[in-house]
Design an enzyme around this catalytic site. Structure first.
Site, short mmCIF file in Angstrom:
data_model
loop_
_atom_site.label_atom_id
_atom_site.label_comp_id
_atom_site.label_asym_id
_atom_site.label_seq_id
_atom_site.Cartn_x
_atom_site.Cartn_y
_atom_site.Cartn_z
N GLU A 142 0.88 -1.17 0.00
CA GLU A 142 0.00 0.00 0.00
C GLU A 142 0.92 1.22 0.00
O GLU A 142 1.51 1.54 1.03
CB GLU A 142 -0.88 0.00 1.26
CG GLU A 142 -1.76 -1.22 1.39
CD GLU A 142 -2.83 -1.28 0.33
OE1 GLU A 142 -3.41 -0.25 0.00
OE2 GLU A 142 -3.05 -2.38 -0.21
N CYS A 144 -2.51 8.80 3.21
CA CYS A 144 -2.26 8.20 1.89
C CYS A 144 -3.29 8.64 0.87
O CYS A 144 -2.95 8.92 -0.27
CB CYS A 144 -2.22 6.68 2.01
SG CYS A 144 -3.68 5.98 2.77
#
Ligand code: NAD
Length: 509
Positions: free
Chosen positions: A242, A276
């Protein structure tokens, strides 16, 4: 401390952790050597079979007991998160609610998600077998996390991995390891089986975790993700990455302007832009561009920047470290030098790592602020002629983590979403996908490979799947296909396979 005890595992040096808001040291943790990590991995691995044997219901008991411990220690945990990140109280407290929610969801659904599946054979010919798929957890999952959510990032993966029956060795960021250490203490304090341990240290410690793990779940920068993928390739260790993003927001002329302004400000600036799925660039249709920018600037200028204690006083805090401040400063300076204008903010406050929320206009894709991950409180806004131009610009990126579309036409939003290169698209919202565990969270392109969550898949990813074929009818001494080959028997077999699969007359040829 953790289980096994870090003190016993041996440390080469100490890491000093500081509060970025004050610059003061707030704690130290050992920087563990590769040998120490291997010892910890061995201890977790040894405890894992008993954890797996507890089954989802036995594990649920411990995960919900852990949930109680977290709720009982919520205020202290939030203090620890703030001490090492400087983030506002609200941003720290949401991490607590997040892990509580994760523990509830994954522990309560594990029995269903991990139950054997029995798919039907794909053709009537094969109905002589009962098919099963069983899920067998990886003994040791290595989880490596960044600093932006000292509790939330580890929680996102520790909880489903433990619920799946795996043992977990966590390597938290060297910038914010204190919360993770406290989490491992909690796991020990409730008397849970020693299947969760924390290995503190920097990149070398992380590399040792990768070397010992049966599955690697990494969250962090794209550059480090590539190193981890290379290390995993050498041993064929499965992994999920990720990574970074450069998430676009597209604002169409028919958008609810108040919602778009406030939603985009939140999506770009929450956690001081260190998220993120933070909105990192905004494309606004020309007819509403100037009104959008004016309202955005007004809203952003009302936000309160500073260092919270236990009470809620600020919306944004400092950046997490000097390196992050340097990136944000460089992106904004470079944009302004290339013709952009800061309509608010635009330079560091000069106090510690604080950077004011900044709105940039007159930006384009020659500027790093539109192409490289900034990971800070910066909102660059670009005027576009129409949705097609916005989509083309949004897709002009090597990243593909998430995106958002703002319009009052939901049907059109769905159609635009399908043209975007992004693992997730939020319509008239931002960030919210992170709280939906029944859908996958994963990036396309250089934003990662694999995904976390997605309902059952969120647990099954931490398992090897085992396929079983078991006779469903009495068996013959010998199958038609077995040796020695007999032309008539082989013909029956092959003609029936072709007949069931082919179309029209050819079925009977
Ligand atoms: P980073 O890549 O520098 O570090 C992440 C972790 O990897 C740290 O724990 C670090 O010690 C460890 N590490 C470093 N080198 C290693 C190696 N060779 N082997 C194993 N581990 C190693 O990232 P960061 O600066 O801590 O975090 C910011 C980044 O994280 C941003 O790019 C952000 O976009 C990304 N991020 C992504 C998501 C997501 O879900 N996609 C979520 C949060 C943050």
């Amino acid at each position: 401390m953790s289980s096994p005890d870090l003190a016993d595992a041996g440390a080469s040096t100490d890491l000093i952790v500081t509060n970025p808001g004050t610059g003061s040291p707030v704690g130290t943790v050992p920087s563990l050597s590769a040998e120490s990590v291997t010892a910890m991995a061995g201890a977790v691995r040894a405890a894992q079979p008993a954890w797996e044997a507890l089954g989802p219901t036995g594990r649920k008991h411990w995960l919900l007991t852990f949930q109680d411990w977290i709720l009982d220690h919520a205020a202290d945990l939030a203090d620890t998160i703030q001490s090492e990140s400087g983030k506002p109280r609200v941003d720290a407290e949401v991490e607590i609610s997040f892990i509580v929610d994760l523990l509830g969801y994954w522990s309560r659904h594990a029995a269903k998600f991990l139950a054997d599946r029995h798919p039907a054979p794909h053709t009537p010919l094969m109905r002589v077998k009962r098919l099963s798929v069983a899920y067998s957890p990886y003994p040791l999952v290595g989880i490596i996390t960044p600093w932006n959510f000292p509790l939330g990032m580890p929680a996102a993966d520790i909880v489903p991995a433990l619920a799946a029956g795996a043992g977990v060795l966590l390597k938290p960021s060297e910038v914010t390891p204190l919360t993770a250490v406290r989490l491992a203490e909690g796991w020990s304090e409730i008397g849970a089986p020693p299947v969760f341990a924390v290995a503190t240290g920097a990149g070398a410690t992380g590399a040792a975790v990768v070397e010992n793990a049966d599955y690697v779940q990494f969250t962090g920068s794209t550059a480090t993700g590539k190193k981890i993928a290379a290390a995993c390739a050498a041993t064929l260790t499965p992994y999920s990455l990720e990574l970074g993003g450069k998430d676009p927001a597209i604002v169409l002329a028919d958008a609810d302007l108040d919602r778009a302004v406030q939603g985009i400000a939140y999506g770009a600036l929450v956690n001081t832009g260190q998220l993120c799925v933070s909105i990192e660039r905004v494309y606004v249709e020309a007819s509403i561009h100037d009104r959008f920018v004016a309202r955005l600037v007004d809203h952003v200028e009302e936000l309160r920047v500073g260092l919270d204690g236990r009470s809620i006083e600020h919306d944004l805090g400092p950046l997490a470290n000097d390196a992050q401040l340097a990136i944000v400063t460089r992106h904004v300076e470079q944009a302004i030098a290339s013709g952009a204008t800061a309509r608010t903010g635009g330079k560091p406050t000069g106090t510690g790592t604080f950077y004011p929320p900044t709105v940039l206009v007159d930006v384009d894709h020659t500027m790093e602020c539109m192409t490289e991950e900034t990971f800070g409180p910066v909102i660059p806004v670009m005027k576009v002629a129409n949705a097609d131009e916005a989509i083309a610009l949004a897709n002009d990126s090597r990243y593909g983590l998430s995106a958002s579309v703002w319009t009052s036409d939901k049907g059109r939003a769905g159609a635009i979403a399908r043209r975007l290169f992004a693992g997730t698209v939020n319509v008239n919202d931002s960030v919210v996908n992170l709280f939906h565990y029944t859908i996958p969270h994963g990036g396309w392109g250089q934003s990662g490979t694999g995904a976390r969550w997605g309902g059952a898949q969120g647990l099954r990813k931490y398992c090897r799947q085992q396929a079983l074929t078991i006779p469903a009818v009495p068996t013959m001494k010998k199958e038609l296909a077995w040796f020695p080959y007999v032309p008539d028997k082989i013909a029956i077999l092959q003609k029936s396979m072709r007949a069931f699969a082919a179309r029209g007359k050819r079925r009977f040829g």
